[in-house]
Design a protein around this motif. Structure first.
Motif, PDB file in Angstrom:
ATOM      1  N   THR A  27      41.061  55.141  47.248  1.00 23.25           N
ATOM      2  CA  THR A  27      40.035  55.612  46.467  1.00 23.25           C
ATOM      3  C   THR A  27      40.552  55.206  45.061  1.00 23.25           C
ATOM      4  O   THR A  27      39.555  54.880  44.059  1.00 23.25           O
ATOM      5  N   GLU A  28      41.629  55.185  44.850  1.00 21.35           N
ATOM      6  CA  GLU A  28      42.370  54.720  43.470  1.00 21.35           C
ATOM      7  C   GLU A  28      42.207  53.305  43.019  1.00 21.35           C
ATOM      8  O   GLU A  28      41.792  52.414  42.067  1.00 21.35           O
ATOM      9  N   GLN A  29      42.381  52.432  44.063  1.00 16.89           N
ATOM     10  CA  GLN A  29      41.995  50.776  44.071  1.00 16.89           C
ATOM     11  C   GLN A  29      40.821  50.477  43.745  1.00 16.89           C
ATOM     12  O   GLN A  29      40.204  49.570  43.052  1.00 16.89           O
ATOM     13  N   TRP A  30      39.667  51.363  44.275  1.00 10.58           N
ATOM     14  CA  TRP A  30      38.275  51.024  44.247  1.00 10.58           C
ATOM     15  C   TRP A  30      37.925  51.209  42.647  1.00 10.58           C
ATOM     16  O   TRP A  30      37.012  50.791  42.153  1.00 10.58           O
ATOM     17  N   GLU A  31      38.850  51.851  41.764  1.00 10.62           N
ATOM     18  CA  GLU A  31      38.476  52.321  40.396  1.00 10.62           C
ATOM     19  C   GLU A  31      38.910  51.116  39.631  1.00 10.62           C
ATOM     20  O   GLU A  31      38.913  50.964  38.310  1.00 10.62           O
ATOM     21  N   HIS A  32      39.701  50.020  40.137  1.00  8.11           N
ATOM     22  CA  HIS A  32      40.397  49.130  39.421  1.00  8.11           C
ATOM     23  C   HIS A  32      39.287  48.126  38.795  1.00  8.11           C
ATOM     24  O   HIS A  32      38.302  47.968  39.473  1.00  8.11           O
ATOM     25  N   GLU A  33      39.474  47.364  37.624  1.00 16.42           N
ATOM     26  CA  GLU A  33      38.697  46.617  37.114  1.00 16.42           C
ATOM     27  C   GLU A  33      38.575  45.234  37.531  1.00 16.42           C
ATOM     28  O   GLU A  33      39.873  44.587  37.960  1.00 16.42           O
ATOM     29  N   ILE A  34      37.648  44.476  37.826  1.00 18.99           N
ATOM     30  CA  ILE A  34      37.595  43.021  38.217  1.00 18.99           C
ATOM     31  C   ILE A  34      36.436  42.414  37.308  1.00 18.99           C
ATOM     32  O   ILE A  34      35.832  43.153  36.567  1.00 18.99           O
ATOM     33  N   ILE A  35      36.594  41.236  37.462  1.00 18.31           N
ATOM     34  CA  ILE A  35      35.435  40.289  36.780  1.00 18.31           C
ATOM     35  C   ILE A  35      34.780  39.409  37.529  1.00 18.31           C
ATOM     36  O   ILE A  35      35.113  38.923  38.640  1.00 18.31           O
ATOM     37  N   THR A  36      33.163  39.605  37.540  1.00 18.18           N
ATOM     38  CA  THR A  36      32.404  39.002  38.567  1.00 18.18           C
ATOM     39  C   THR A  36      32.421  37.518  38.037  1.00 18.18           C
ATOM     40  O   THR A  36      32.970  37.060  36.787  1.00 18.18           O
ATOM     41  N   ALA A  37      31.460  36.839  38.857  1.00 24.19           N
ATOM     42  CA  ALA A  37      31.245  35.220  38.603  1.00 24.19           C
ATOM     43  C   ALA A  37      30.600  35.191  37.446  1.00 24.19           C
ATOM     44  O   ALA A  37      30.542  34.151  36.615  1.00 24.19           O
ATOM     45  N   GLN A  38      29.819  36.137  37.193  1.00 25.67           N
ATOM     46  CA  GLN A  38      29.143  36.096  35.707  1.00 25.67           C
ATOM     47  C   GLN A  38      29.879  36.454  34.285  1.00 25.67           C
ATOM     48  O   GLN A  38      29.402  36.694  33.239  1.00 25.67           O
ATOM     49  N   LEU A  39      31.059  36.732  34.629  1.00 27.98           N
ATOM     50  CA  LEU A  39      32.065  36.965  33.715  1.00 27.98           C
ATOM     51  C   LEU A  39      32.029  38.568  33.089  1.00 27.98           C
ATOM     52  O   LEU A  39      32.175  38.761  31.936  1.00 27.98           O
ATOM     53  N   VAL A  40      31.586  39.085  34.008  1.00 27.53           N
ATOM     54  CA  VAL A  40      31.109  40.782  33.574  1.00 27.53           C
ATOM     55  C   VAL A  40      32.264  41.476  34.076  1.00 27.53           C
ATOM     56  O   VAL A  40      32.593  41.352  35.410  1.00 27.53           O
TER      57      VAL A  40
END
Length: 215
Positions: free
Chosen positions: A117-130
């Motif tokens: 549950t905690e890891q699902w809250e981590h931020e990532i960056i999409t291919a569209q740089l969002v």
């Protein structure tokens, strides 16, 4: 359609699984020679689509790894490399493409099952740089497999997709396209047709303004 969120994380996980099943069944029903034929996306064969959906699973797997380990891992090396990989995939043997797709889809599902549950809250960056939260990854996958199952051109239409998925999809595309209520007032028809129109796919709406492909 409103700006009120119309999906939950559990919805997205369910849709990703259902969409993968639908796409897999569509691919399995095709003969080898049929994969070389045109899809419903201009300029793409069914092999292009199959390679794209396989590569998308690997790319989303990179984001899952990022959320799991905290070590940055982008979806693709670059937009140019992504496009080159899709073109290369279209020249690969059909059975090799099928195996890649099945492997990548299975690995993505297993990777999503591992996240806490905690890891699902981590931020990532999409291919569209969002920048987004990892919990959006299942939704990103659901869109790919459901819409591209239609794009394969094997008889699957937007009317075959879950109604709750179509509501969420229509709301998201309307927002991303920046369409106002005034612009949508005269677009009247069944939800699957409206969703198809918003996605820039063939539809049966009368006098709806033309929209370019989305996704």
């Amino acid at each position: 359609m409103t700006n009120t969120p119309t999906r939950t994380f559990d919805d997205s996980r369910r849709w990703a699984t259902e969409g993968t099943t639908l796409f897999t069944r569509a691919v399995d029903a095709l003969e080898v020679a049929e994969l070389d034929r045109d899809s419903q996306l201009p300029g793409w064969t069914r092999k292009h689509l199959l390679g794209h959906v396989a590569a998308n699973a690997d790319a989303l797997g990179n984001l899952i790894s990022w959320a799991e380990t905290g070590v940055e891992k982008r979806m693709y090396a670059s937009p140019e490399q992504r496009n080159a990989d899709i073109e290369a995939a279209a020249t690969r043997p059909a059975e090799e493409l099928r195996e890649w797709y099945l492997r990548s889809a299975g690995e993505l599902e297993a990777a999503m099952d591992r996240l806490t549950t905690e890891q699902w809250e981590h931020e990532i960056i999409t291919a569209q740089l969002v920048t987004r939260k990892a919990h959006d990854i299942p939704w990103m996958r659901a869109r790919e497999v459901f819409i591209h199952a239609v794009d394969l051109g094997v008889g699957i239409t937007f009317a075959d997709l879950p109604e709750d998925f179509l509501r969420a999809l229509a709301d998201e595309i309307r927002t991303k396209r920046g369409l106002s209520e005034d612009e949508l007032r005269d677009v009247v028809g069944p939800l699957p047709e409206v969703a198809a129109w918003l996605a820039g796919r063939p539809h049966g709406l009368v006098d709806a303004p033309e929209l370019g492909p989305w996704l």
